[in-house]
Write a protein that holds these residues in place. Structure first.
Motif, PDB file in Angstrom:
ATOM      1  N   ALA A  12       0.821  -1.205   0.000  1.00 52.26           N
ATOM      2  CA  ALA A  12       0.000   0.000   0.000  1.00 52.26           C
ATOM      3  C   ALA A  12       0.858   1.259   0.000  1.00 52.26           C
ATOM      4  CB  ALA A  12      -0.931  -0.014   1.211  1.00 52.26           C
ATOM      5  N   ALA A  13       2.000   1.209   0.670  1.00 56.92           N
ATOM      6  CA  ALA A  13       2.868   2.382   0.712  1.00 56.92           C
ATOM      7  C   ALA A  13       3.323   2.776  -0.684  1.00 56.92           C
ATOM      8  CB  ALA A  13       4.082   2.104   1.597  1.00 56.92           C
ATOM      9  N   GLY A  14       3.518   1.793  -1.554  1.00 55.98           N
ATOM     10  CA  GLY A  14       3.908   2.106  -2.920  1.00 55.98           C
ATOM     11  C   GLY A  14       2.813   2.810  -3.675  1.00 55.98           C
ATOM     12  N   TYR A  15       1.586   2.390  -3.459  1.00 55.02           N
ATOM     13  CA  TYR A  15       0.457   3.074  -4.086  1.00 55.02           C
ATOM     14  C   TYR A  15       0.374   4.513  -3.587  1.00 55.02           C
ATOM     15  CZ  TYR A  15      -1.528  -1.230  -6.048  1.00 55.02           C
ATOM     16  OH  TYR A  15      -1.743  -2.366  -6.778  1.00 55.02           O
ATOM     17  N   GLY A  16       0.514   4.684  -2.260  1.00 55.68           N
ATOM     18  CA  GLY A  16       0.429   6.024  -1.699  1.00 55.68           C
ATOM     19  C   GLY A  16       1.483   6.953  -2.263  1.00 55.68           C
ATOM     20  N   ALA A  17       2.700   6.441  -2.434  1.00 53.49           N
ATOM     21  CA  ALA A  17       3.772   7.265  -2.994  1.00 53.49           C
ATOM     22  C   ALA A  17       3.460   7.667  -4.432  1.00 53.49           C
ATOM     23  CB  ALA A  17       5.099   6.509  -2.922  1.00 53.49           C
ATOM     24  N   ALA A  18       2.876   6.745  -5.196  1.00 54.44           N
ATOM     25  CA  ALA A  18       2.508   7.062  -6.576  1.00 54.44           C
ATOM     26  C   ALA A  18       1.445   8.142  -6.613  1.00 54.44           C
ATOM     27  CB  ALA A  18       2.024   5.807  -7.287  1.00 54.44           C
ATOM     28  N   PHE A  19       0.438   8.054  -5.713  1.00 54.13           N
ATOM     29  CA  PHE A  19      -0.600   9.080  -5.677  1.00 54.13           C
ATOM     30  C   PHE A  19      -0.034  10.418  -5.207  1.00 54.13           C
ATOM     31  CE2 PHE A  19      -3.532   5.290  -5.077  1.00 54.13           C
ATOM     32  CZ  PHE A  19      -4.050   5.361  -6.366  1.00 54.13           C
ATOM     33  N   ASP A  20       0.950  10.385  -4.316  1.00 50.21           N
ATOM     34  CA  ASP A  20       1.603  11.616  -3.878  1.00 50.21           C
ATOM     35  C   ASP A  20       2.314  12.288  -5.045  1.00 50.21           C
ATOM     36  OD1 ASP A  20       0.750  11.215  -1.284  1.00 50.21           O
ATOM     37  OD2 ASP A  20       2.679  10.439  -0.562  1.00 50.21           O
ATOM     38  N   ARG A  21       3.008  11.494  -5.849  1.00 48.64           N
ATOM     39  CA  ARG A  21       3.715  12.070  -6.995  1.00 48.64           C
ATOM     40  C   ARG A  21       2.720  12.676  -7.989  1.00 48.64           C
ATOM     41  NH1 ARG A  21       6.807   7.298  -6.211  1.00 48.64           N
ATOM     42  NH2 ARG A  21       5.641   6.189  -7.843  1.00 48.64           N
ATOM     43  N   LEU A  22       1.612  11.982  -8.202  1.00 38.16           N
ATOM     44  CA  LEU A  22       0.596  12.530  -9.095  1.00 38.16           C
ATOM     45  C   LEU A  22       0.051  13.852  -8.569  1.00 38.16           C
ATOM     46  CD1 LEU A  22      -1.595   9.522 -10.325  1.00 38.16           C
ATOM     47  CD2 LEU A  22      -0.294  11.134 -11.728  1.00 38.16           C
ATOM     48  N   PHE A  23      -0.190  13.913  -7.256  1.00 35.43           N
ATOM     49  CA  PHE A  23      -0.721  15.153  -6.682  1.00 35.43           C
ATOM     50  C   PHE A  23       0.248  16.307  -6.918  1.00 35.43           C
ATOM     51  CE2 PHE A  23      -1.189  18.286  -3.318  1.00 35.43           C
ATOM     52  CZ  PHE A  23      -2.536  18.597  -3.439  1.00 35.43           C
ATOM     53  N   ALA A  24       1.534  16.068  -6.706  1.00 31.99           N
ATOM     54  CA  ALA A  24       2.518  17.136  -6.910  1.00 31.99           C
ATOM     55  C   ALA A  24       2.517  17.603  -8.358  1.00 31.99           C
ATOM     56  CB  ALA A  24       3.906  16.644  -6.501  1.00 31.99           C
ATOM     57  N   ARG A  25       2.470  16.663  -9.286  1.00 28.56           N
ATOM     58  CA  ARG A  25       2.431  17.038 -10.710  1.00 28.56           C
ATOM     59  C   ARG A  25       1.137  17.754 -11.054  1.00 28.56           C
ATOM     60  NH1 ARG A  25       2.593  11.823 -13.715  1.00 28.56           N
ATOM     61  NH2 ARG A  25       2.224  13.230 -15.478  1.00 28.56           N
ATOM     62  N   GLY A  26       0.025  17.229 -10.528  1.00 28.62           N
ATOM     63  CA  GLY A  26      -1.256  17.856 -10.811  1.00 28.62           C
ATOM     64  C   GLY A  26      -1.354  19.247 -10.229  1.00 28.62           C
ATOM     65  N   ARG A  27      -0.894  19.417  -8.990  1.00 28.30           N
ATOM     66  CA  ARG A  27      -0.914  20.746  -8.351  1.00 28.30           C
ATOM     67  C   ARG A  27      -0.120  21.750  -9.168  1.00 28.30           C
ATOM     68  NH1 ARG A  27       2.476  20.101  -3.505  1.00 28.30           N
ATOM     69  NH2 ARG A  27       4.043  20.226  -5.152  1.00 28.30           N
ATOM     70  N   ASP A  28       1.071  21.352  -9.599  1.00 28.29           N
ATOM     71  CA  ASP A  28       1.910  22.282 -10.357  1.00 28.29           C
ATOM     72  C   ASP A  28       1.249  22.653 -11.676  1.00 28.29           C
ATOM     73  OD1 ASP A  28       3.716  22.052  -8.305  1.00 28.29           O
ATOM     74  OD2 ASP A  28       5.139  20.784  -9.405  1.00 28.29           O
ATOM     75  N   ALA A  29       0.665  21.670 -12.357  1.00 27.40           N
ATOM     76  CA  ALA A  29       0.022  21.947 -13.644  1.00 27.40           C
ATOM     77  C   ALA A  29      -1.212  22.818 -13.471  1.00 27.40           C
ATOM     78  CB  ALA A  29      -0.336  20.642 -14.341  1.00 27.40           C
ATOM     79  N   VAL A  30      -2.020  22.523 -12.461  1.00 28.66           N
ATOM     80  CA  VAL A  30      -3.236  23.303 -12.222  1.00 28.66           C
ATOM     81  C   VAL A  30      -2.895  24.750 -11.884  1.00 28.66           C
ATOM     82  CG1 VAL A  30      -5.110  23.618 -10.556  1.00 28.66           C
ATOM     83  CG2 VAL A  30      -4.742  21.388 -11.625  1.00 28.66           C
ATOM     84  N   LEU A  31      -1.933  24.961 -11.008  1.00 23.42           N
ATOM     85  CA  LEU A  31      -1.589  26.323 -10.598  1.00 23.42           C
ATOM     86  C   LEU A  31      -0.918  27.107 -11.723  1.00 23.42           C
ATOM     87  CD1 LEU A  31      -0.345  25.708  -6.942  1.00 23.42           C
ATOM     88  CD2 LEU A  31      -2.575  26.564  -7.706  1.00 23.42           C
ATOM     89  N   ALA A  32      -0.210  26.398 -12.591  1.00 23.47           N
ATOM     90  CA  ALA A  32       0.456  27.073 -13.716  1.00 23.47           C
ATOM     91  C   ALA A  32      -0.469  27.251 -14.919  1.00 23.47           C
ATOM     92  CB  ALA A  32       1.695  26.282 -14.136  1.00 23.47           C
ATOM     93  N   GLY A  33      -1.632  26.600 -14.877  1.00 18.38           N
ATOM     94  CA  GLY A  33      -2.538  26.678 -16.021  1.00 18.38           C
ATOM     95  C   GLY A  33      -2.091  25.824 -17.187  1.00 18.38           C
ATOM     96  N   THR A  34      -1.214  24.862 -16.923  1.00 19.93           N
ATOM     97  CA  THR A  34      -0.704  24.004 -17.995  1.00 19.93           C
ATOM     98  C   THR A  34      -1.352  22.623 -17.961  1.00 19.93           C
ATOM     99  OG1 THR A  34       1.163  23.315 -16.606  1.00 19.93           O
ATOM    100  CG2 THR A  34       1.514  25.201 -18.073  1.00 19.93           C
TER     101      THR A  34
END
Length: 240
Positions: A12-34
């Motif tokens: 489960a920890a591996g899944y959580g880390a993958a979702f964390d990485r997605l959140f970081a990428r998604g946050r950056d894209a959303v805030l940048a408008g990209t």
């Protein structure tokens, strides 16, 4: 049919880390408008013939409610792909999008047969839905397998499909998920959306109890892509 990743067995920890990485990428894209903007499926593009796990009715209702909340923050023009007619957990895509899949289509016939063999030999699937995450293309419900049944089914399906498994032969998916909102344009309030998802990273969305898998195609109904079932197969006991 969000991020093109494949699952591999892991803690489960591996899944959580993958979702964390997605959140970081998604946050950056959303805030940048990209962030990625989806558009209706076209022949040769995404949203092709696929095998999926449809959520059970109580789970579908919960996902629909969260989807409506997310859409209220993101804006009404994005796709509510967590709605009951669209929500799913992808097991495997089999080809690119075709706008027309005729009755008796050879791939559908072969894939339906492979689906029935694989499902009969595998146990029912249960996914624990724990939290949301952002991606560069949408809002996703995070799913954690409670045992190895989902990955066993995915592996068995690949074997039974044989040469028809070619489309995703080179993908490595590392998560199970259901994309609730696909972005299609500008976001109403990017900061508010990031904060809204961040506050729900650990939300308990209940479990998905899946007793049958589905072969489907996707049809754009003027609002979003929706599931068009072509074959269904109940799971067996895992002793096949």
């Amino acid at each position: 049919m969000g991020s093109p990743q494949r699952r591999v067995a892991g803690p489960a920890a591996g899944y959580g880390a993958a979702f964390d990485r997605l959140f970081a990428r998604g946050r950056d894209a959303v805030l940048a408008g990209t962030h990625y903007r989806d558009s209706p499926p076209v022949d040769g593009g995404r949203w092709g013939l696929s095998v999926v796990l449809p959520p059970d009715p109580p789970c579908a209702a919960r996902l629909a409610a969260v989807t409506a909340e997310a859409l209220a923050v993101a804006g009404p023009d994005h796709w509510p792909t967590g709605a009951p007619e669209a929500a799913h957990f992808t097991v495997r895509a089999l080809e690119a999008h075709r706008s027309s899949v005729p009755d008796g289509d050879p791939l559908v016939v072969r894939a339906g047969s492979a689906l029935r063999r694989a499902a009969a030999a595998c146990r029912p699937v249960r996914l624990a839905l724990r939290g949301l995450t952002l991606t560069p293309s949408g809002v996703m419900a995070c799913a954690y397998p409670v045992d190895t049944a989902p990955d066993e089914f995915a592996a068995r399906l690949a074997v039974d499909l044989g040469e028809d498994a070619w489309f995703e032969a080179d993908f490595t998916r590392d998560i199970w998920y259901a994309t609730l909102v696909h972005f299609t344009g500008p976001l109403r309030d990017p900061v508010a959306l990031v904060d809204w998802v961040a506050a729900r990273r650990s939300a308990d969305l209940g479990d998905a109890a899946v007793d049958a898998a589905e072969l489907l195609r996707f049809r754009f109904n003027g609002r979003q892509p929706v599931r068009v079932p072509l074959a269904g197969a109940p799971f067996g006991t895992g002793t096949g």
